[in-house]
Design an enzyme around this catalytic site. Structure first.
Site, mmCIF file in Angstrom:
data_model
loop_
_atom_site.group_PDB
_atom_site.id
_atom_site.type_symbol
_atom_site.label_atom_id
_atom_site.label_comp_id
_atom_site.label_asym_id
_atom_site.label_seq_id
_atom_site.Cartn_x
_atom_site.Cartn_y
_atom_site.Cartn_z
ATOM 1 N N SER A 138 0.833 -1.204 0.000
ATOM 2 C CA SER A 138 0.000 0.000 0.000
ATOM 3 C C SER A 138 0.866 1.251 0.000
ATOM 4 O O SER A 138 2.056 1.202 0.352
ATOM 5 C CB SER A 138 -0.893 0.006 1.250
ATOM 6 N N TYR A 151 -2.815 -0.697 10.346
ATOM 7 C CA TYR A 151 -2.808 -1.235 8.982
ATOM 8 C C TYR A 151 -1.532 -0.805 8.266
ATOM 9 O O TYR A 151 -0.848 -1.614 7.626
ATOM 10 C CB TYR A 151 -4.037 -0.735 8.230
#
Length: 246
Positions: A138, A151
């Protein structure tokens, strides 16, 4: 790396980015196997994905991974690409009172389960002449966002692991290691964090296919490229850009 004629496993392939990767790769002449935890979602995906094989599997469960490895070894011995796409994310966990529990789930899904699956499947990959592991991380692997702090930490761990694995496999085998790093993408997965404002998942799939064919091992899709370069030139500005006030 060739972009056609591969046998490819995609975890979390029944929705979102994984679904678009499966569709794009299948349409480009690859044999695709997808996994997902939800049987109903899997059935719907397989109706829409012509020629794709589906296996219900929870990548966080050791028994499921062991069964998956046996099935792939038996039924798909020509497997030469694994795309670790399955993910878990929670919003605003740091002060929720259960931050450690939620972070543990994210770390298990986004990091530890990937190490386990790669370890199980590397013998198959190494037995084929051209093979690859693709870890989907990400934009927050580079610069954290406070609304998804744990996360981001799991994706930063995955980024570090991907780099180390790439170096090791370059020196010991022919298996290539790619890291696909999307920005915000418009999927159900990202709906809680404004996913409707993100890029379409097809854009991620297209960027991956291009990078695969050109051996671009770190794939900075869309805004990720801007944040990456900003982080190199001015880490403070990059952190502010990823954590705007208001």
């Amino acid at each position: 790396m060739k972009t056609t004629g591969n046998t490819i496993l995609i975890t979390g392939g029944s929705a979102g980015i994984g679904f678009e990767l499966a569709r794009t790769l299948s349409e480009n002449g690859n044999r695709v196997i997808i996994t997902g935890r939800n049987t109903e979602r899997m059935d719907k995906a397989l109706v829409a994905l012509s020629g794709v094989t589906g296996i219900v599997c929870d990548v966080t469960k050791i028994d499921d991974i062991n069964k998956l490895a046996v099935k792939l070894t038996t039924d798909f011995p020509d497997l030469n690409m694994v795309i670790n796409n399955a993910g878990q994310a929670y919003v605003n966990t740091l002060t929720s009172g259960n931050a450690a529990e939620k972070a543990g789930e994210e770390m298990l899904t986004n990091y530890l389960s990937i190490i386990r699956l790669n370890e199980k499947l590397l013998p198959i990959l190494k037995s084929n002449t051209e093979a690859a592991i693709v870890n989907v991380s990400s934009i927050v692997a580079f610069v954290p966002n406070h609304t998804m702090a744990t996360y981001g930490a799991s994706k930063a761990a995955l980024h570090s692991y991907s780099q180390s694995l790439r170096i090791l496999l370059e020196r010991t085998s022919g298996v290539k290691v790619f890291e696909l790093m999307p920005p915000l993408v418009n999927t159900t997965f990202s709906s809680e964090i404004g996913g409707a404002n993100g890029i379409p998942p097809q854009e991620v799939a297209d960027a991956f296919l291009h990078a695969l064919g050109n051996d671009l091992f770190e794939i900075h899709v869309g805004r990720t490229a801007d944040v990456y370069h900003l982080a190199l030139s001015s880490p403070e500005d990059a952190l502010q850009a990823m954590n705007p006030i208001g």
